[in-house]
Design a protein around this motif. Structure first.
Motif, PDB file in Angstrom:
ATOM      1  N   SER A  25      57.904  26.991  35.505  1.00  0.00           N
ATOM      2  CA  SER A  25      58.138  28.143  35.996  1.00  0.00           C
ATOM      3  C   SER A  25      59.990  28.131  35.619  1.00  0.00           C
ATOM      4  O   SER A  25      60.980  27.632  35.912  1.00  0.00           O
ATOM      5  N   ASP A  54      49.496  30.627  36.268  1.00  0.00           N
ATOM      6  CA  ASP A  54      50.729  30.817  35.553  1.00  0.00           C
ATOM      7  C   ASP A  54      50.494  32.631  35.365  1.00  0.00           C
ATOM      8  O   ASP A  54      51.646  33.488  35.674  1.00  0.00           O
ATOM      9  N   LEU A 113      57.182  33.176  31.327  1.00  0.00           N
ATOM     10  CA  LEU A 113      56.047  31.915  31.113  1.00  0.00           C
ATOM     11  C   LEU A 113      57.315  30.939  30.623  1.00  0.00           C
ATOM     12  O   LEU A 113      56.908  30.252  29.983  1.00  0.00           O
TER      13      LEU A 113
END
Lengths: 250, 188
Positions: free
Chosen positions: A131, B122, B177
Motif C-alpha cells: 500500500s 485492497d 495499488l
C-alpha cells in the motif's frame, strides 16, 4: 503529446470493449509497440475483473423490519422524520442497555477502522504491491496488540447485547430461540477457528479479517435478536415474522 | 419497463406492503453494497439503505417508467449516498468533483510487471479513498456494470463526465495499488 497520452482515453474504451473497430485496430497497433500501455491494459482488465466480483452482501433483516415499521407509520402520519438506529430502539424498554451497547460499538468501530488501515504485513498470497498509505508499517506485535484491543471491545459489546437478548428471550418462540442459539454456536466456532489460525500465523490478514467478520456477524445476529424481541413485546407479529423471515434468508 | 416491474409497482401503489417487500428483496443487496462502499461504516450503510427504500416508497407514485426500475432506484440511492457523504465532508462538492489536484495517472513504467491479481480487500480500500463523484461513477460502471449513458442518467451528468470520472478513478486506484507516481508531460 506523446503517443501514450494520445491513447490514454481510448485504452479505457478498449478494455471496456466499447471501441469501434477502427479505434480498436489503432490501439492494438500501439500496444504492439508499447510495453508500458500493454501493462496498463493488463492492470485495468485485472481491476475490472476484481471489481465485478466484489460481494453484494444482503442487508441484515433488521433493515427491512425497521423500514416496514416506518412505512406503516407513514400511512398514519404525514411524513414523519426518518428513523435512525437510535430512534428505532427508543420506544423499547431496552433503551438503557441498548445505549450502553451502542457506545461500545462506536469504540469498536474506531478500533477496527484503525486496524484495517494497517498496511499488510502478511506473507500470504496478496500479490499486489504494498500500500502507498502513509501509515507507518505495522509490526507483528502492534498488529496483535490492536487486534486484541478490537477483540476486547467486541467482546464487551457482545456481552452487553447478550444480556439484553437473554433478558428478553422469554418473549421468543422456543423454536426460534433454539435456531438463534444454533446460529450463535456456528459463529462462535468460526471465532474459535480464526483465533486458532491467528495463533499459528499472527499477521495473517485473511485470519484477521475472518475473525473480525465473525465478530461483526455475531453482533449483527444479536442486534437482530433484540429487534425480534422488541417486536414480540410490542405485539407486532407482522414485524416479528419479517425479522424471522430475514434471519432464515441470511 | 419490464411488465413484471410494472405489475409490482402497481401493487405497491395500491398499498400492498408484501409487493414492496418483494421489490426490496430484489434490489436491496445491490443497493446495500453500494451504500456500504459509499458510507464509512456498516451502520451508516444500513441507515442509508433504509432511507433509500423509504424514499422509493414515498416516490413510487412519480415513477413514470421511462427508465428501468433498477436505474431509478440507483438514482435515488446514489443521491442519498452522495448527500450523506458530502454532508459529512462539510463541503458542497459537485458531482464533477475531480481528482484534478492529483495527476490522473500515466501508464506504468515499462519494467513494472502487471498486477497478477488484485485482492478484494485492497480494492475495497482503494475505492474508499476515491472522492465521492469518482467513486460513484466507478462503482456504477466497474462494479455494477452500468454503461456510461445509464450512469449519466443516474448521476445527472453527461456520458463524457461519467467516462472521465471512471478513467480518473481507475488511474487513482491503480496508483493506490502501488503503481509508480504518474508523470505526464504537458499537464499542469
Amino acid at each position: 503529446m506523446s503517443a501514450c497520452e494520445q491513447y490514454t482515453d481510448a485504452i479505457d474504451e478498449y478494455v471496456d470493449g466499447t471501441l469501434d473497430p477502427e479505434g480498436r485496430r489503432a490501439v492494438e497497433a500501439h500496444l504492439a509497440d508499447c510495453a508500458t500501455c500493454r501493462t496498463l491494459v493488463q492492470d485495468l482488465e485485472q481491476l475490472r475483473r476484481t471489481a465485478r466480483a466484489l460481494d453484494a452482501p444482503a442487508p441484515p433483516p433488521r433493515v427491512w423490519a425497521a423500514l416496514a415499521n416506518q412505512i406503516e407509520a407513514d400511512r398514519g402520519a404525514a411524513r414523519p422524520p426518518r428513523i435512525r438506529r437510535a430512534d428505532r430502539m427508543r420506544s423499547s424498554w431496552l433503551i438503557g442497555l441498548a445505549a450502553a451497547a451502542a457506545v461500545a460499538l462506536v469504540v469498536i468501530t474506531a478500533s477496527v477502522v484503525r486496524l484495517m488501515e494497517r498496511p499488510h504485513t502478511t506473507t500470504e498470497a496478496v500479490t499486489t504491491p504494498a500500500s502507498t498509505g502513509t501509515t507507518a508499517a505495522a509490526t507483528p506485535e502492534s498488529v496483535a496488540g490492536e487486534l486484541q484491543q478490537a477483540e476486547a471491545h467486541y467482546e464487551k459489546a457482545i456481552d452487553g447485547l447478550q444480556q439484553i437478548a437473554k433478558a428478553g428471550q422469554g418473549s421468543l418462540d422456543p423454536k426460534v430461540a433454539a435456531a438463534l442459539q444454533q446460529n450463535l454456536t456456528v459463529i462462535d466456532q468460526a471465532i474459535a477457528e480464526s483465533r486458532a489460525a491467528l495463533k499459528t500465523q499472527p499477521t495473517s490478514e485473511p485470519a484477521r479479517a475472518s475473525l473480525l467478520d465473525a465478530f461483526r456477524t455475531k453482533v449483527g445476529l444479536l442486534e437482530d435478536t433484540i429487534a425480534l424481541i422488541n417486536e414480540m413485546r410490542k405485539g407486532n407479529s407482522a414485524g416479528a415474522a419479517r425479522i424471522v423471515h430475514g434471519l432464515k434468508e441470511s | 419497463m419490464r411488465s413484471a416491474d410494472a405489475e409490482l409497482i402497481a401493487r405497491c401503489r395500491h398499498g400492498d406492503l408484501s409487493a414492496f417487500e418483494e421489490l426490496y428483496r430484489q434490489h436491496a443487496s445491490r443497493l446495500h453494497a453500494l451504500a456500504c462502499r459509499m458510507a464509512p461504516t456498516r451502520a451508516d450503510a444500513e441507515d442509508l439503505l433504509q432511507e433509500i427504500f423509504l424514499l422509493a416508497h414515498r416516490k413510487l407514485g412519480t415513477f413514470k417508467g421511462e427508465s428501468a426500475l433498477s436505474t431509478w432506484l440507483y438514482r435515488l440511492g446514489m443521491n442519498v449516498c452522495l448527500d450523506f457523504v458530502r454532508s459529512r465532508q462539510g463541503r458542497s462538492g459537485r458531482l464533477t468533483d475531480s481528482l484534478d489536484d492529483e495527476e490522473p495517472g500515466a501508464p506504468a513504467m515499462p519494467q513494472t510487471p502487471p498486477l497478477d491479481a488484485v485482492s478484494r480487500i485492497d480494492l475495497e480500500r482503494a475505492i474508499a479513498e476515491l472522492p465521492p463523484g469518482s467513486r460513484a461513477a466507478f462503482l456504477l460502471h466497474d462494479v455494477e456494470g452500468f454503461e456510461h449513458h445509464e450512469i449519466a442518467a443516474i448521476l445527472g451528468v453527461s456520458a463524457g463526465t461519467s467516462k472521465s470520472q471512471v478513467h480518473k478513478a481507475r488511474r487513482k486506484i491503480r496508483s493506490l495499488l502501488g503503481r509508480p507516481a504518474p508523470r505526464v508531460s504537458g499537464r499542469p
